[in-house]
Design an enzyme around this catalytic site. Sequence first.
Site, PDB file in Angstrom:
ATOM      1  N   GLU A   1       0.837  -1.203   0.000  1.00  0.00           N
ATOM      2  CA  GLU A   1       0.000   0.000   0.000  1.00  0.00           C
ATOM      3  C   GLU A   1       0.876   1.258   0.000  1.00  0.00           C
ATOM      4  O   GLU A   1       1.928   1.300   0.629  1.00  0.00           O
ATOM      5  CB  GLU A   1      -0.895  -0.001   1.245  1.00  0.00           C
ATOM      6  CG  GLU A   1      -1.867  -1.166   1.229  1.00  0.00           C
ATOM      7  CD  GLU A   1      -2.912  -1.060   2.329  1.00  0.00           C
ATOM      8  OE1 GLU A   1      -4.099  -1.132   1.998  1.00  0.00           O
ATOM      9  OE2 GLU A   1      -2.546  -0.908   3.512  1.00  0.00           O
TER      10      GLU A   1
ATOM     11  N   CYS B   1       3.466   8.601   0.797  1.00  0.00           N
ATOM     12  CA  CYS B   1       3.933   7.809   1.930  1.00  0.00           C
ATOM     13  C   CYS B   1       4.176   6.399   1.413  1.00  0.00           C
ATOM     14  O   CYS B   1       3.242   5.722   0.982  1.00  0.00           O
ATOM     15  CB  CYS B   1       2.871   7.822   3.025  1.00  0.00           C
ATOM     16  SG  CYS B   1       3.285   6.777   4.434  1.00  0.00           S
TER      17      CYS B   1
ATOM     18  N   CYS C   1       5.446  -3.849  16.872  1.00  0.00           N
ATOM     19  CA  CYS C   1       4.900  -2.813  17.760  1.00  0.00           C
ATOM     20  C   CYS C   1       3.434  -3.161  18.050  1.00  0.00           C
ATOM     21  O   CYS C   1       2.680  -3.496  17.135  1.00  0.00           O
ATOM     22  CB  CYS C   1       4.999  -1.434  17.113  1.00  0.00           C
ATOM     23  SG  CYS C   1       6.694  -0.959  16.726  1.00  0.00           S
TER      24      CYS C   1
ATOM     25  N   CYS D   1       0.262  -1.425  16.104  1.00  0.00           N
ATOM     26  CA  CYS D   1       0.347  -1.184  14.661  1.00  0.00           C
ATOM     27  C   CYS D   1      -0.162  -2.371  13.850  1.00  0.00           C
ATOM     28  O   CYS D   1       0.090  -3.523  14.194  1.00  0.00           O
ATOM     29  CB  CYS D   1       1.803  -0.897  14.300  1.00  0.00           C
ATOM     30  SG  CYS D   1       2.068  -0.495  12.560  1.00  0.00           S
TER      31      CYS D   1
ATOM     32  N   GLY E   1       6.378  -1.422   7.026  1.00  0.00           N
ATOM     33  CA  GLY E   1       7.772  -1.859   7.098  1.00  0.00           C
ATOM     34  C   GLY E   1       8.676  -0.933   7.876  1.00  0.00           C
ATOM     35  O   GLY E   1       8.310   0.202   8.189  1.00  0.00           O
ATOM     36  N   GLU E   2       9.858  -1.447   8.194  1.00  0.00           N
ATOM     37  CA  GLU E   2      10.871  -0.681   8.934  1.00  0.00           C
ATOM     38  C   GLU E   2      12.042  -0.412   7.981  1.00  0.00           C
ATOM     39  O   GLU E   2      12.769  -1.342   7.609  1.00  0.00           O
ATOM     40  CB  GLU E   2      11.314  -1.485  10.169  1.00  0.00           C
ATOM     41  CG  GLU E   2      12.564  -0.988  10.849  1.00  0.00           C
ATOM     42  CD  GLU E   2      12.545   0.495  11.218  1.00  0.00           C
ATOM     43  OE1 GLU E   2      11.530   0.989  11.741  1.00  0.00           O
ATOM     44  OE2 GLU E   2      13.562   1.169  10.966  1.00  0.00           O
TER      45      GLU E   2
ATOM     46  N   SER F   1      11.235   7.364   8.697  1.00  0.00           N
ATOM     47  CA  SER F   1      10.768   7.111  10.056  1.00  0.00           C
ATOM     48  C   SER F   1      11.224   5.723  10.502  1.00  0.00           C
ATOM     49  O   SER F   1      11.091   4.749   9.766  1.00  0.00           O
ATOM     50  CB  SER F   1       9.242   7.204  10.105  1.00  0.00           C
ATOM     51  OG  SER F   1       8.781   6.989  11.434  1.00  0.00           O
TER      52      SER F   1
ATOM     53  N   SER G   1       9.941   6.832  16.011  1.00  0.00           N
ATOM     54  CA  SER G   1       8.707   6.468  16.706  1.00  0.00           C
ATOM     55  C   SER G   1       9.065   6.150  18.143  1.00  0.00           C
ATOM     56  O   SER G   1       9.678   5.125  18.421  1.00  0.00           O
ATOM     57  CB  SER G   1       8.091   5.239  16.030  1.00  0.00           C
ATOM     58  OG  SER G   1       7.817   5.548  14.677  1.00  0.00           O
ATOM     59  N   LEU G   2       8.690   7.039  19.049  1.00  0.00           N
ATOM     60  CA  LEU G   2       9.136   6.914  20.443  1.00  0.00           C
ATOM     61  C   LEU G   2       8.048   6.257  21.296  1.00  0.00           C
ATOM     62  O   LEU G   2       8.254   5.208  21.883  1.00  0.00           O
ATOM     63  CB  LEU G   2       9.497   8.308  20.961  1.00  0.00           C
ATOM     64  CG  LEU G   2      10.324   8.376  22.229  1.00  0.00           C
ATOM     65  CD1 LEU G   2      11.667   7.678  22.065  1.00  0.00           C
ATOM     66  CD2 LEU G   2      10.541   9.844  22.617  1.00  0.00           C
ATOM     67  N   HIS G   3       6.921   6.911  21.408  1.00  0.00           N
ATOM     68  CA  HIS G   3       5.703   6.379  22.044  1.00  0.00           C
ATOM     69  C   HIS G   3       5.777   6.086  23.537  1.00  0.00           C
ATOM     70  O   HIS G   3       4.749   5.754  24.149  1.00  0.00           O
ATOM     71  CB  HIS G   3       5.195   5.119  21.320  1.00  0.00           C
ATOM     72  CG  HIS G   3       5.049   5.281  19.838  1.00  0.00           C
ATOM     73  ND1 HIS G   3       4.464   6.384  19.252  1.00  0.00           N
ATOM     74  CD2 HIS G   3       5.442   4.489  18.804  1.00  0.00           C
ATOM     75  CE1 HIS G   3       4.487   6.243  17.936  1.00  0.00           C
ATOM     76  NE2 HIS G   3       5.083   5.124  17.644  1.00  0.00           N
TER      77      HIS G   3
ATOM     78  N   ASN H   1      -4.984   5.664  15.731  1.00  0.00           N
ATOM     79  CA  ASN H   1      -5.926   5.214  14.689  1.00  0.00           C
ATOM     80  C   ASN H   1      -6.341   3.781  14.989  1.00  0.00           C
ATOM     81  O   ASN H   1      -5.571   3.006  15.527  1.00  0.00           O
ATOM     82  CB  ASN H   1      -5.267   5.315  13.319  1.00  0.00           C
ATOM     83  CG  ASN H   1      -4.927   6.755  12.968  1.00  0.00           C
ATOM     84  OD1 ASN H   1      -5.797   7.621  13.001  1.00  0.00           O
ATOM     85  ND2 ASN H   1      -3.668   7.028  12.689  1.00  0.00           N
TER      86      ASN H   1
HETATM   87  N1  SAH Z   1       8.526   1.379  10.879  1.00  0.00           N
HETATM   88  C1  SAH Z   1       8.678   2.820  10.848  1.00  0.00           C
HETATM   89  C2  SAH Z   1       7.799   3.454   9.773  1.00  0.00           C
HETATM   90  C3  SAH Z   1       6.323   3.429  10.085  1.00  0.00           C
HETATM   91  S1  SAH Z   1       5.774   5.062  10.317  1.00  0.00           S
HETATM   92  C4  SAH Z   1       8.390   3.382  12.200  1.00  0.00           C
HETATM   93  O1  SAH Z   1       7.973   2.647  13.081  1.00  0.00           O
HETATM   94  O2  SAH Z   1       8.636   4.567  12.418  1.00  0.00           O
HETATM   95  C5  SAH Z   1       4.180   4.827  10.983  1.00  0.00           C
HETATM   96  C6  SAH Z   1       3.986   5.595  12.267  1.00  0.00           C
HETATM   97  O3  SAH Z   1       2.654   5.346  12.770  1.00  0.00           O
HETATM   98  C7  SAH Z   1       4.938   5.154  13.346  1.00  0.00           C
HETATM   99  O4  SAH Z   1       5.291   6.252  14.140  1.00  0.00           O
HETATM  100  C8  SAH Z   1       4.066   4.200  14.128  1.00  0.00           C
HETATM  101  O5  SAH Z   1       4.560   3.954  15.419  1.00  0.00           O
HETATM  102  C9  SAH Z   1       2.747   4.904  14.116  1.00  0.00           C
HETATM  103  N2  SAH Z   1       1.610   4.051  14.411  1.00  0.00           N
HETATM  104  C10 SAH Z   1       1.561   2.698  14.407  1.00  0.00           C
HETATM  105  N3  SAH Z   1       0.333   2.261  14.721  1.00  0.00           N
HETATM  106  C11 SAH Z   1      -0.426   3.356  14.937  1.00  0.00           C
HETATM  107  C12 SAH Z   1      -1.791   3.559  15.253  1.00  0.00           C
HETATM  108  N4  SAH Z   1      -2.618   2.525  15.441  1.00  0.00           N
HETATM  109  N5  SAH Z   1      -2.238   4.819  15.376  1.00  0.00           N
HETATM  110  C13 SAH Z   1      -1.401   5.866  15.159  1.00  0.00           C
HETATM  111  N6  SAH Z   1      -0.104   5.748  14.835  1.00  0.00           N
HETATM  112  C14 SAH Z   1       0.386   4.499  14.732  1.00  0.00           C
END
Ligand code: SAH
Length: 345
Positions: A92, A105, A116, A119, A159-160, A191, A214-216, A290
């Site tokens: 996608e 994107c 994660c 996700c 993907g990463e 990212s 992506s810290l979270h 989301n």
């Molecule tokens: N693998 C890379 C690229 C993905 S970017 C990475 O992790 O950064 C996608 C972004 O959306 C990341 O910051 C990811 O952590 C975030 N993400 C994943 N699931 C999500 C969700 N359910 N709602 C909002 N953001 C989410």
Amino acid sequence: MKVDIKSLSFEEIRSFITGLGEPEFRAQQVFNWLFAKGVVNFESMSNLPARLRERLSEAAFISEPVLVSRRVNGDGLAVKFLYRLSDGETIETVFIRRLWGRTVCISTQVGCRMGCRFCASGVGGLVRNLTAGEMYDQVLFTQKETGERISHVVLMGMGEPFDNLENTFRFLRNITHPAGLKIGARRITVSTCGVVPGIYALARLRLQVGLAVSLHAPNDDLRNKLMPVNRRYPLSELIQACREYVRCTGRRVTFEYTLLSGINDQPQKAEQLANLLNGLLCHVNLIPLNRVAEREFLPVPPERVVAFKNALRDRGVAVTVRRSVGGQIAAACGQLRHYHERSGR
Ligand code: SAH
């Protein structure tokens, strides 16, 4: 076996062409046909001698994704494309219209093995890496499909990127190359979920490509639970790598922080986060959660998002809230996934 020519970097294409006994300047021409004009056969490369076109078709092929579906978000701001690759796998890609330009994107892998918890991309694990050409095609064909010039690229799809480092770097060099689409490095953002060696490698690439992490979570205990990658690369190492990126590039790092109700949104977490980032040239981008069917996390109500944002701001952290795009068509952050065509999506 024929060479997948678009999966090569400019330098690799040059060696390929000189290896066929052709002069170097032909590489520039071939690259331009492939990566700027987006031709799908060597026959169309009208400024090449017929003999070279023939030899190229014998030795190489040009990848071409097939558009399977195209879904437009109700507001017209996002379009999600499903492409089928040469081996039948699908990926996608999301096209986003913004005031300042058009962003694509792109995905960097089919599936993802980072796991994660919140996700959708990791639900079925990793299927395979994308080639540099398959990354490039997402930009090229989305530009063709929409008829709108792409100004920005974010590697934030499925993907990463740093789990597929070599192809990601080939892609970055090709997409910024003067003979290709020539997208400015400053208009590209990679990212990562925190694959530390990739951050050092990007810093050394000296390309001025933006880095988002992506810290979270503001501490290792919580981050270990949400993101398995943290057990391999804990926060202290991650932050140190980010400092090195800032030192090498002079650019600030963006930290993505998806708010999960009752998990990482308490005032004390904002305080920990501000302390963690203290003294680092950076910016925090808060992402409203989301929906992902397989995941149980709950979004944070808008007033508490604002409270978290203000708590960071009051501690001197630069912070914004990401405006969600493409939620109606499951094209928003964390919603891209791997589809099995036979199971009917
Ligand atoms: N693998 C890379 C690229 C993905 S970017 C990475 O992790 O950064 C996608 C972004 O959306 C990341 O910051 C990811 O952590 C975030 N993400 C994943 N699931 C999500 C969700 N359910 N709602 C909002 N953001 C989410």
